[in-house]
Design a protein around this motif. Structure first.
Motif, short mmCIF file in Angstrom:
data_model
loop_
_atom_site.label_atom_id
_atom_site.label_comp_id
_atom_site.label_asym_id
_atom_site.label_seq_id
_atom_site.Cartn_x
_atom_site.Cartn_y
_atom_site.Cartn_z
N UNK A 1 0.84 -1.19 0.00
CA UNK A 1 0.00 0.00 0.00
C UNK A 1 0.88 1.24 0.00
N UNK A 2 0.41 2.27 -0.67
CA UNK A 2 1.17 3.51 -0.78
C UNK A 2 1.28 4.20 0.58
N UNK A 3 2.48 4.64 0.91
CA UNK A 3 2.72 5.44 2.11
C UNK A 3 2.75 6.90 1.68
N UNK A 4 1.76 7.71 2.07
CA UNK A 4 1.70 9.09 1.56
C UNK A 4 2.77 10.02 2.11
N UNK A 5 3.28 9.74 3.32
CA UNK A 5 4.27 10.65 3.90
C UNK A 5 5.19 9.89 4.84
N UNK A 6 6.47 10.28 4.83
CA UNK A 6 7.46 9.66 5.68
C UNK A 6 8.30 10.71 6.39
N UNK A 7 8.62 10.44 7.65
CA UNK A 7 9.61 11.25 8.36
C UNK A 7 10.99 10.66 8.07
N UNK A 8 12.02 11.35 8.49
CA UNK A 8 13.37 10.83 8.30
C UNK A 8 13.53 9.49 9.01
N UNK A 9 13.03 9.41 10.23
CA UNK A 9 13.17 8.17 11.00
C UNK A 9 12.43 7.03 10.32
N UNK B 1 12.50 1.96 6.97
CA UNK B 1 12.15 1.14 5.80
C UNK B 1 13.39 0.58 5.12
N UNK B 2 14.47 1.38 5.09
CA UNK B 2 15.72 0.91 4.50
C UNK B 2 16.34 -0.19 5.36
N UNK B 3 16.43 0.07 6.66
CA UNK B 3 17.09 -0.87 7.57
C UNK B 3 16.33 -2.19 7.71
N UNK B 4 15.01 -2.14 7.54
CA UNK B 4 14.20 -3.35 7.68
C UNK B 4 14.01 -4.09 6.36
N UNK B 5 14.61 -3.56 5.30
CA UNK B 5 14.51 -4.16 3.96
C UNK B 5 13.11 -4.11 3.36
N UNK B 6 12.24 -3.27 3.93
CA UNK B 6 10.94 -3.06 3.29
C UNK B 6 11.16 -2.30 1.98
N UNK B 7 12.04 -1.32 2.04
CA UNK B 7 12.49 -0.65 0.81
C UNK B 7 13.66 -1.45 0.27
N UNK B 8 13.61 -1.79 -1.01
CA UNK B 8 14.64 -2.64 -1.59
C UNK B 8 14.95 -2.18 -3.01
N UNK C 1 18.40 3.81 -3.05
CA UNK C 1 19.10 5.07 -3.35
C UNK C 1 18.16 6.27 -3.46
N UNK C 2 16.91 6.05 -3.82
CA UNK C 2 15.95 7.16 -3.87
C UNK C 2 15.69 7.71 -2.47
N UNK C 3 15.41 6.81 -1.53
CA UNK C 3 15.16 7.25 -0.16
C UNK C 3 16.40 7.88 0.46
N UNK C 4 17.57 7.30 0.21
CA UNK C 4 18.80 7.88 0.73
C UNK C 4 19.03 9.28 0.17
N UNK C 5 18.71 9.47 -1.11
CA UNK C 5 18.86 10.80 -1.72
C UNK C 5 17.88 11.79 -1.12
#
Length: 297
Positions: free
Chosen positions: A232-240, A245-252, A257-261
């Motif tokens: 499901x789409x996440x409409x907004x994210x904080x830095x934390x 999402x990166x550390x838990x491998x949900x983002x893969x 690199x998009x989230x890191x940027x």
């Protein structure tokens, strides 16, 4: 990440002890004033070949923004086209954590396709639509200086410095800079031939947005945005949340690199968006404040 090096010509490593240039207080202050006064509303738009289809309006949107007096910087990828050309040459692409592994034969293809075929076709297409744009690469005036990111990735650069002078010059002259993500690694002491490096386009966009102090960084991609474990789409994210999402491998894959940027840009005060660029008017909708994709910050 490093601050922009300013408008002075880059000095050699022997003079500076590394990539950082030695600048006077007055020139550094001049750069700060230039960034804050003239380019505070600048947006950085990262586009990929997969989003530029028959229904895409990104280039037309960029023309509209230019006519409205909004400064835009375009950073483009071209992974699919690079892979196609590599296949023609019998070179099989490999990826590690969403980043292309680049050996010397691959780098020749990457540089030719990014700085030549894709960059100049984009500039020509924008001209036909009425835009004033100019094609650049991260190698021009050593705009993107980098070190080898990871030996496992080969000739892939991790940006250590952004020379904003060519970008400022293009913007002040009324052009949209269209930037191919190729960087340069100078040899020790400034002697010998510099080494070109493949830079992930998402990473380049984030570093440029941070160096310029862009108000927005917009990723136009081929997915809705950032998705949760239920797709499901996440409409907004904080830095934390983004880091989680990166550390838990949900983002893969390519989302990493998009989230890191986005996080890089966030540290300089910019808001980031990851949206489906295949939808008509996606860029204009984001800039006008409509809810679309995922906002970070």
């Amino acid at each position: 990440m490093e601050d922009p090096v300013g408008i002075n010509a880059p000095q050699t490593d022997a003079q500076t002890g590394g990539f950082g240039s030695v600048e006077s207080d007055s020139s550094a202050l001049s750069d700060d004033v230039e960034k804050e006064t003239n380019f505070s509303g600048t947006i950085v738009v990262k586009i990929g070949g997969s989003t530029l289809g028959s229904h895409d309006t990104t280039l037309r949107d960029l023309v509209t923004l230019q006519r409205q007096g909004i400064n835009s910087i375009v950073v483009h990828g071209g992974g699919k086209i690079i892979s196609d050309w590599m296949a023609k040459q019998g070179v099989m692409p490999r990826f590690v954590q969403g980043l292309r592994v680049t050996d010397e034969p691959s780098l020749d293809i990457v540089v030719a396709v990014l700085t030549g075929l894709i960059n100049k076709n984009l500039v020509a297409s924008m001209f036909e639509l009425g835009a004033r744009s100019i094609g650049l690469s991260g190698a021009d005036d050593a705009m993107l200086r980098a070190n080898i990111r990871d030996p496992e990735l080969g000739l892939v650069g991790d940006i250590v410095d952004v020379n904003t002078h060519p970008i400022y010059t293009a913007l002040k002259s009324g052009y949209i800079p269209v930037i191919a993500p190729v960087g340069v690694k100078s040899t020790e002491g400034g002697s010998g031939s510099p080494t070109l490096l493949n830079i992930n386009a998402d990473t380049a966009a984030g570093e440029i947005a941070a160096a310029i102090g862009a108000s927005r960084l917009v990723f136009l991609t081929d997915v809705q945005g950032v998705l949760d474990t239920s797709r499901r789409l996440i409409p907004r994210l904080t830095e934390r949340q983004a880091r989680g999402l990166i550390n838990s491998n949900v983002a893969a894959g390519g989302m990493i690199p998009k989230l890191e940027a986005c996080l890089t840009a966030l540290h300089s005060g910019g808001v980031s968006h990851i949206v489906d660029g295949r939808k008509p008017s996606a860029l204009m909708d984001v800039i006008s404040g409509k809810t679309l994709g995922t906002r970070i910050g």
